[in-house]
Design a protein around this motif. Structure first.
Motif, PDB file in Angstrom:
ATOM      1  N   LEU A  86       0.833  -1.203   0.000  1.00  0.00           N
ATOM      2  CA  LEU A  86       0.000   0.000   0.000  1.00  0.00           C
ATOM      3  C   LEU A  86       0.870   1.255   0.000  1.00  0.00           C
ATOM      4  O   LEU A  86       0.620   2.218  -0.735  1.00  0.00           O
ATOM      5  CB  LEU A  86      -0.913  -0.016   1.228  1.00  0.00           C
ATOM      6  N   ALA A  87       1.955   1.243   0.827  1.00  0.00           N
ATOM      7  CA  ALA A  87       2.846   2.398   0.891  1.00  0.00           C
ATOM      8  C   ALA A  87       3.555   2.621  -0.433  1.00  0.00           C
ATOM      9  O   ALA A  87       3.717   3.766  -0.887  1.00  0.00           O
ATOM     10  CB  ALA A  87       3.852   2.194   2.024  1.00  0.00           C
ATOM     11  N   SER A  88       3.943   1.522  -1.095  1.00  0.00           N
ATOM     12  CA  SER A  88       4.619   1.670  -2.397  1.00  0.00           C
ATOM     13  C   SER A  88       3.664   2.221  -3.437  1.00  0.00           C
ATOM     14  O   SER A  88       4.028   3.093  -4.239  1.00  0.00           O
ATOM     15  CB  SER A  88       5.158   0.304  -2.844  1.00  0.00           C
ATOM     16  N   ARG A  89       2.440   1.741  -3.426  1.00  0.00           N
ATOM     17  CA  ARG A  89       1.466   2.171  -4.438  1.00  0.00           C
ATOM     18  C   ARG A  89       1.138   3.658  -4.310  1.00  0.00           C
ATOM     19  O   ARG A  89       0.946   4.352  -5.304  1.00  0.00           O
ATOM     20  CB  ARG A  89       0.192   1.329  -4.302  1.00  0.00           C
ATOM     21  N   HIS A  90       1.095   4.148  -3.078  1.00  0.00           N
ATOM     22  CA  HIS A  90       0.738   5.566  -2.860  1.00  0.00           C
ATOM     23  C   HIS A  90       1.962   6.450  -2.625  1.00  0.00           C
ATOM     24  O   HIS A  90       1.801   7.636  -2.342  1.00  0.00           O
ATOM     25  CB  HIS A  90      -0.203   5.686  -1.664  1.00  0.00           C
ATOM     26  N   ALA A  91       3.152   5.864  -2.727  1.00  0.00           N
ATOM     27  CA  ALA A  91       4.390   6.646  -2.580  1.00  0.00           C
ATOM     28  C   ALA A  91       4.438   7.401  -1.262  1.00  0.00           C
ATOM     29  O   ALA A  91       4.665   8.617  -1.234  1.00  0.00           O
ATOM     30  CB  ALA A  91       4.554   7.602  -3.755  1.00  0.00           C
ATOM     31  N   THR A 132      -0.412   6.811  -7.860  1.00  0.00           N
ATOM     32  CA  THR A 132      -1.599   6.018  -8.109  1.00  0.00           C
ATOM     33  C   THR A 132      -1.470   5.226  -9.397  1.00  0.00           C
ATOM     34  O   THR A 132      -0.909   5.670 -10.372  1.00  0.00           O
ATOM     35  CB  THR A 132      -2.813   6.938  -8.195  1.00  0.00           C
ATOM     36  N   GLY A 133      -2.061   4.069  -9.380  1.00  0.00           N
ATOM     37  CA  GLY A 133      -2.109   3.243 -10.565  1.00  0.00           C
ATOM     38  C   GLY A 133      -0.745   2.719 -10.938  1.00  0.00           C
ATOM     39  O   GLY A 133       0.048   2.259 -10.154  1.00  0.00           O
ATOM     40  N   ALA A 134      -0.425   2.759 -12.201  1.00  0.00           N
ATOM     41  CA  ALA A 134       0.813   2.152 -12.678  1.00  0.00           C
ATOM     42  C   ALA A 134       1.980   3.119 -12.690  1.00  0.00           C
ATOM     43  O   ALA A 134       3.036   2.824 -13.214  1.00  0.00           O
ATOM     44  CB  ALA A 134       0.602   1.608 -14.098  1.00  0.00           C
ATOM     45  N   ALA A 135       1.793   4.306 -12.163  1.00  0.00           N
ATOM     46  CA  ALA A 135       2.895   5.273 -12.156  1.00  0.00           C
ATOM     47  C   ALA A 135       4.036   4.765 -11.314  1.00  0.00           C
ATOM     48  O   ALA A 135       3.843   4.059 -10.329  1.00  0.00           O
ATOM     49  CB  ALA A 135       2.391   6.606 -11.611  1.00  0.00           C
ATOM     50  N   PRO A 136       5.242   5.074 -11.652  1.00  0.00           N
ATOM     51  CA  PRO A 136       6.385   4.596 -10.882  1.00  0.00           C
ATOM     52  C   PRO A 136       6.404   5.198  -9.492  1.00  0.00           C
ATOM     53  O   PRO A 136       5.899   6.280  -9.268  1.00  0.00           O
ATOM     54  CB  PRO A 136       7.589   5.076 -11.704  1.00  0.00           C
ATOM     55  N   VAL A 137       6.981   4.484  -8.580  1.00  0.00           N
ATOM     56  CA  VAL A 137       7.071   4.927  -7.196  1.00  0.00           C
ATOM     57  C   VAL A 137       8.018   6.104  -7.090  1.00  0.00           C
ATOM     58  O   VAL A 137       9.134   6.068  -7.577  1.00  0.00           O
ATOM     59  CB  VAL A 137       7.561   3.776  -6.299  1.00  0.00           C
ATOM     60  N   GLN A 138       7.533   7.190  -6.483  1.00  0.00           N
ATOM     61  CA  GLN A 138       8.336   8.396  -6.343  1.00  0.00           C
ATOM     62  C   GLN A 138       9.105   8.346  -5.020  1.00  0.00           C
ATOM     63  O   GLN A 138       8.673   7.722  -4.055  1.00  0.00           O
ATOM     64  CB  GLN A 138       7.431   9.623  -6.369  1.00  0.00           C
ATOM     65  N   PRO A 139      10.186   9.035  -4.924  1.00  0.00           N
ATOM     66  CA  PRO A 139      10.922   9.093  -3.649  1.00  0.00           C
ATOM     67  C   PRO A 139      10.036   9.724  -2.584  1.00  0.00           C
ATOM     68  O   PRO A 139       9.293  10.666  -2.856  1.00  0.00           O
ATOM     69  CB  PRO A 139      12.127   9.990  -3.982  1.00  0.00           C
ATOM     70  N   THR A 140      10.134   9.216  -1.416  1.00  0.00           N
ATOM     71  CA  THR A 140       9.302   9.732  -0.334  1.00  0.00           C
ATOM     72  C   THR A 140       9.840  11.053   0.161  1.00  0.00           C
ATOM     73  O   THR A 140      10.993  11.396   0.010  1.00  0.00           O
ATOM     74  CB  THR A 140       9.268   8.742   0.832  1.00  0.00           C
TER      75      THR A 140
END
Length: 544
Positions: free
Chosen positions: A394-399, A440-448
């Motif tokens: 969940l954390a990865s998906r929502h960055a 969200t969705g298939a977008a790449p995971v952004q740095p936190t």
């Protein structure tokens, strides 16, 4: 001097000014030098103040009566007479108002209140009038043979003043503001024109000596009462009375005829006030019925959701059991045939997640059926560590970054691990979605970053014997309209949400004996926190 005390002291001169103004404008067609007139609005003001203040209104009423006799009428009789007579009137009004205050709702919310107000006031005025007129007759102002006639005139003027003005005094504070719209102004003009037209029929060129047209005044008054309830009836009564007095003064109607008009006006007032009260009472009953229907619809939707969840759990249980069986068999075959360690590890994780899904479904089924859930002592750090593992995807998906702040000295809590994990994960998911789409969705995971950070915290609760567990985010916070219905089921701001997440969390927490709260964070964002009781045992080591 406090603001409240200042307002109380300012109220006294305001009341005295209002009383003397009403006395001055209504001191017409008097049958004597004292205030016995066909229309006595100060009586309505005195009764209204007495109902609101009770016996405490007596000194103020007496002072107003004395001031009016001195200023408006220049004290037409010996001083002792108004001192005693006004004292009797003040005590009578204060006592009657005090009794009515105990029997009715000052807001006149029921038909019973209007009936008791009019009936009780009429009886009280009769008693007051007997003493008041007797004192002035004894002082030589009237002859005893005229006592009944003077008493009738006194009673009529006082009661018409009460019927017209007292309801305005009592409900004026709670009367809905007039609609500031062209439509409302147009409607008020139409009703005013109808009242004016009927008054023209009564006092204009077409006027009849038998007052045949007066009953047409009932039509606009009844129409206003039916359309606007008690508030409209009160305004219609006041407007009609003012118009009637203005017409009488403009056309020079004699005193005897004016007294007759006032009796007709009294009939109008005691007709439309109960009618308006009935209309208002019926509308409140309809509003309550609509709220009950809305609550029933909500409850029905909850029951349907529960049944749907139970059916879904039943349907998923069998294929999930088969999937677990196949996964265990595959793991056993892999070990026997010496498959790669990577494949064995993947099969172990598959079995573990399948077993967890089975526990979640069983817990959900027990929850829907309100069955007793198994509670065990749960170390808080372990519970939150398990939640962190489950919340990883969940954390990865929502960055978002998930951090923890846990008091290491916390005692174990008493609860169902699966249900509490579900509650915490719902709060984490709610926090992540509240901070925007992120990745969200298939977008790449952004740095936190600090702006997309969720903190899972746990510490001692202010309430002894409880532990506080919560989720703090860095989102935009709660809107006021959302905050009011935050935990209500099927209330959501998400386009695809069902609005059940927070409702389920609250149900789980309250089922454990705790409570769920939400507040805005000190640095922005939102903080959800719930309490769970600490696990305790008796002297034999059994759970308390």
């Amino acid at each position: 001097m406090s603001q409240i005390a200042h307002r109380r002291w300012m109220f006294i001169p305001a009341y005295l000014a209002a009383h003397m103004f009403l006395d001055w404008i209504s001191f017409i067609h008097a049958v004597s030098p004292i205030n016995i007139t066909p229309w006595n609005p100060p009586a309505g003001l005195m009764m209204g103040m007495s109902v609101l203040l009770g016996i405490r209104a007596v000194p103020l009423i007496w002072l107003a009566l004395m001031a009016a006799d001195l200023i408006v009428r220049d004290l037409p009789v010996a001083l002792w007479t108004p001192l005693v007579a006004n004292g009797v009137a003040a005590v009578g009004y204060g006592g009657a108002g005090g009794l009515l205050r105990r029997a009715i709702d000052p807001g006149l919310s029921r038909l019973r209140d209007i009936v008791l107000l009019l009936g009780g006031s009429a009886a009280a005025v009769l008693g007051i009038g007997l003493c008041f007129i007797a004192l002035h007759t004894a002082a030589g102002l009237f002859e005893w043979r005229n006592f009944p006639e003077v008493l009738l005139r006194y009673w009529t003027g006082e009661v018409i003043g009460i019927a017209v003005l007292t309801p305005m005094v009592l409900i004026g504070r709670h009367m809905p503001a007039l609609r500031r719209s062209w439509r409302g102004a147009a409607e008020a003009l139409v009703w005013g024109a109808l009242i004016g037209f009927t008054l023209w029929l009564d006092f204009g060129p077409l006027a009849s000596s038998q007052y045949e047209h007066f009953y047409l005044l009932f039509l606009p008054a009844i129409g206003i009462a039916v359309r606007h309830g008690l508030g409209g009836a009160v305004l219609a009564s006041v407007a009609t009375q003012i118009g009637l007095i203005a017409a009488i003064q403009a056309t020079g109607v004699d005193t005897a005829r004016m007294a007759h008009f006032q009796l007709l006006m009294l009939t109008l007032a005691v007709t439309i006030l109960p009618l308006g009260a009935v209309v208002s009472e019926r509308r409140r009953a309809e509003d309550r019925l609509r709220m009950r229907q809305s609550d029933l619809a909500h409850a029905s939707r909850l029951i349907e959701a529960g049944e749907m969840a139970a059916a879904l759990a039943h349907e998923l249980n069998q294929p999930l059991a088969a999937a677990m069986g196949y996964a265990r068999a595959a793991r056993k075959v892999a070990r026997i045939e010496g498959a790669s360690p990577r494949l064995t590890e993947i099969l172990d994780k598959t079995v573990t997640q399948a077993e967890r899904a089975d526990r979640v479904i069983r817990s959900l089924r027990d929850f829907v059926r309100k069955g007793a859930s198994d509670r065990t002592p749960l170390p808080v750090p372990t519970l939150i560590a398990d939640c962190l593992t489950l919340a990883g995807p969940l954390a990865s998906r929502h960055a978002v970054e998930i951090a923890t702040e846990i008091d290491p000295a916390l005692p174990p809590i008493d609860g169902n691990a699966v249900q509490l994990q579900q509650a915490i994960l719902n709060l984490v998911r709610n926090a992540a979605e509240a901070m925007g789409d992120g990745a969200t969705g298939a977008a790449p995971v952004q740095p936190t970053s600090d702006r997309r950070r969720i903190v899972l915290f746990a510490g001692a609760a202010p309430q002894p014997g409880f532990v506080a567990i919560g989720v703090r985010d860095s989102g935009p916070g709660l809107a006021e309209v959302v905050e009011r219905n935050l935990f209500a089921p099927f209330v959501t701001t998400k386009p695809t949400g069902m609005g059940l997440g927070l409702s389920i969390v609250r149900t789980i927490v309250e089922g454990h004996g705790g409570s769920l709260t939400a507040r805005s964070g000190t640095d922005g964002g939102t903080v959800f926190q719930f309490t769970i009781p600490v696990h305790t045992t008796d002297k034999d080591g059994e759970p308390a």
